[in-house]
Design an enzyme around this catalytic site. Sequence first.
Site, PDB file in Angstrom:
ATOM      1  N   ASP A  11      95.306  54.829 127.356  1.00  0.00           N
ATOM      2  CA  ASP A  11      95.588  55.018 128.790  1.00  0.00           C
ATOM      3  C   ASP A  11      94.276  54.962 129.568  1.00  0.00           C
ATOM      4  O   ASP A  11      93.372  55.762 129.327  1.00  0.00           O
ATOM      5  CB  ASP A  11      96.273  56.388 128.951  1.00  0.00           C
ATOM      6  CG  ASP A  11      96.755  56.665 130.359  1.00  0.00           C
ATOM      7  OD1 ASP A  11      97.681  57.465 130.508  1.00  0.00           O
ATOM      8  OD2 ASP A  11      96.189  56.104 131.308  1.00  0.00           O
ATOM      9  N   ASP A 105      98.699  50.581 132.864  1.00  0.00           N
ATOM     10  CA  ASP A 105      97.458  51.035 132.222  1.00  0.00           C
ATOM     11  C   ASP A 105      97.687  51.815 130.944  1.00  0.00           C
ATOM     12  O   ASP A 105      96.789  52.485 130.477  1.00  0.00           O
ATOM     13  CB  ASP A 105      96.636  51.873 133.214  1.00  0.00           C
ATOM     14  CG  ASP A 105      97.063  53.334 133.256  1.00  0.00           C
ATOM     15  OD1 ASP A 105      98.267  53.601 133.128  1.00  0.00           O
ATOM     16  OD2 ASP A 105      96.181  54.184 133.407  1.00  0.00           O
ATOM     17  N   GLU A 106      98.867  51.734 130.374  1.00  0.00           N
ATOM     18  CA  GLU A 106      99.213  52.667 129.314  1.00  0.00           C
ATOM     19  C   GLU A 106     100.111  52.005 128.282  1.00  0.00           C
ATOM     20  O   GLU A 106     101.077  51.333 128.648  1.00  0.00           O
ATOM     21  CB  GLU A 106      99.940  53.825 129.996  1.00  0.00           C
ATOM     22  CG  GLU A 106     100.287  54.967 129.152  1.00  0.00           C
ATOM     23  CD  GLU A 106     101.103  55.999 129.947  1.00  0.00           C
ATOM     24  OE1 GLU A 106     101.234  55.876 131.184  1.00  0.00           O
ATOM     25  OE2 GLU A 106     101.628  56.902 129.295  1.00  0.00           O
TER      26      GLU A 106
HETATM   27  N1  DCP Z   1     100.163  55.731 139.724  1.00  0.00           N
HETATM   28  C1  DCP Z   1     100.847  55.797 140.927  1.00  0.00           C
HETATM   29  N2  DCP Z   1     101.574  56.913 141.250  1.00  0.00           N
HETATM   30  C2  DCP Z   1     101.630  57.968 140.379  1.00  0.00           C
HETATM   31  C3  DCP Z   1     100.962  57.909 139.144  1.00  0.00           C
HETATM   32  C4  DCP Z   1     100.228  56.764 138.864  1.00  0.00           C
HETATM   33  O1  DCP Z   1     100.797  54.848 141.697  1.00  0.00           O
HETATM   34  N3  DCP Z   1     102.339  59.048 140.694  1.00  0.00           N
HETATM   35  C5  DCP Z   1      99.335  54.551 139.442  1.00  0.00           C
HETATM   36  C6  DCP Z   1      97.909  54.813 139.830  1.00  0.00           C
HETATM   37  C7  DCP Z   1      97.204  55.069 138.542  1.00  0.00           C
HETATM   38  C8  DCP Z   1      98.005  54.259 137.553  1.00  0.00           C
HETATM   39  O2  DCP Z   1      99.338  54.255 138.053  1.00  0.00           O
HETATM   40  O3  DCP Z   1      95.838  54.678 138.595  1.00  0.00           O
HETATM   41  C9  DCP Z   1      97.982  54.819 136.161  1.00  0.00           C
HETATM   42  O4  DCP Z   1      98.601  56.096 136.121  1.00  0.00           O
HETATM   43  P1  DCP Z   1      98.061  57.255 135.227  1.00  0.00           P
HETATM   44  O5  DCP Z   1      99.090  58.330 135.226  1.00  0.00           O
HETATM   45  O6  DCP Z   1      97.604  56.727 133.905  1.00  0.00           O
HETATM   46  O7  DCP Z   1      96.825  57.834 136.062  1.00  0.00           O
HETATM   47  P2  DCP Z   1      95.335  57.332 136.112  1.00  0.00           P
HETATM   48  O8  DCP Z   1      95.080  56.188 135.190  1.00  0.00           O
HETATM   49  O9  DCP Z   1      94.975  57.078 137.527  1.00  0.00           O
HETATM   50  O10 DCP Z   1      94.529  58.608 135.648  1.00  0.00           O
HETATM   51  P3  DCP Z   1      94.395  59.216 134.178  1.00  0.00           P
HETATM   52  O11 DCP Z   1      95.186  58.342 133.247  1.00  0.00           O
HETATM   53  O12 DCP Z   1      92.935  59.204 133.898  1.00  0.00           O
HETATM   54  O13 DCP Z   1      94.950  60.606 134.293  1.00  0.00           O
HETATM   55 MG    MG Z   2      95.736  56.233 133.231  1.00  0.00          MG
END
Ligand code: DCP
Ligand code: MG
Length: 392
Positions: A11, A105-106
């Site tokens: 992720d 991203d996951e």
């Molecule tokens: N995303 C979004 N709305 C959300 C959650 C996520 O639009 N409620 C989008 C923005 C994030 C991406 O999806 O950058 C990936 O989600 P993640 O939950 O993996 O969050 P991040 O990658 O930003 O942070 P991390 O994985 O480090 O906690």
């Molecule tokens: Mg993420």
Amino acid sequence: MTAPRTILHADLDAFYAAVEQRDDPALRGKPVIVGGLGPRGVVATASYEARAFGVRSAMSMARARKLAPGAVYLRPRMRDYVAVSRQVFAIFDGFTPLVEGLSLDEAFLDVGGSRRLFGDGETIARSIRQAVRETTGLGISVGVASNKFVAKVASDLRKPDGLVVVPPGEEARFLAPLAISRLWGAGPRLVERLRGLGLDRIRDLQALAPEDLRRILGDRAGGHFGALARGLDDREVSNQRETHSISRETTFARDVCDQARLERVLAELARDVGRRLRHACLRARCIRLKLRLPDFHTFSRQHHPARAIDRDADLIAEGRALLHRLHDEGMPVRLIGLGGADLVEAEAQEQLELFGAEAEARAEGLQDALDRIRARFGAEAIRPLDDDAPSS
Ligand code: DCP
Ligand code: MG
């Protein structure tokens, strides 16, 4: 006993914000918040510098601005994020054919069959992290374990830029000190209820006899949480990428329960699938709806309409009927997807229906006109007024 599996959960860290910081060095080390900037905007993500102020995904932008007035606020650049996502998934694909993408991203990877070629789970995780860093400039956290649930918890544990390996046999010990909210499907209400009974950590659930947990939570939930607490999860990594289908899905920023809203999003997805079918001169003989719940349980239902279809209205009607079979009002949904499979050439179908009804021809004409307008002015030109445009 079968040999333990080797599952990775990977992720990207603060994905959208990390891309922004990569592309503008002036933003590095600063709080960066990406999301909707309008009056009802919601935070998509926040850089870790911004998280120090308490800003989180899915929080209202208004709240974020109060918490971190000095942060840099940016609108998402989806096109760039999708390009990065492709690069990252290409790296995953290089290590195993078993890649299950959960969002841009996951992903889960089953690398059991790749160990002879690339080394053990930890070695593969390190190689992936390095390749992602070199190719995209971004950090990615990876968890390695014998199943999906433990791998996902592991990848989360040392974010950002974390690597956590849980050796087979250590699952229960690894989970023991963690909060019950880490268990898939454990929402705030359940957590509250268990806390009321003095149960706070996963170890507290491990200490209960399975039948006691069933008595407290009911058979299904008791069985589910009892197994997860012990680190047991036999869900497979499934890459259901089919070449013979055209589909589109979207993950919600917040889980959606409201069926009317799901129907609106579904209509958007159906229009997109329809446009791509017609563009490829294909029609679908099978329509498939997919729903993923907050706990990642994924369901799908399919239906074979009487004839192959490619028109928006038909796809929307099929999608709705499937939704009503699969979804009960109030059930929270994390992801919804619609696809057409079992594709046939539109020409062949037309010959079968050469003298189709006049109504059909008229509907066809209308569809052509809509497609022409969309081609000229973009998909945004014609659509019902709602704010649920799919995000990916
Ligand atoms: N995303 C979004 N709305 C959300 C959650 C996520 O639009 N409620 C989008 C923005 C994030 C991406 O999806 O950058 C990936 O989600 P993640 O939950 O993996 O969050 P991040 O990658 O930003 O942070 P991390 O994985 O480090 O906690
Ligand atoms: Mg993420």
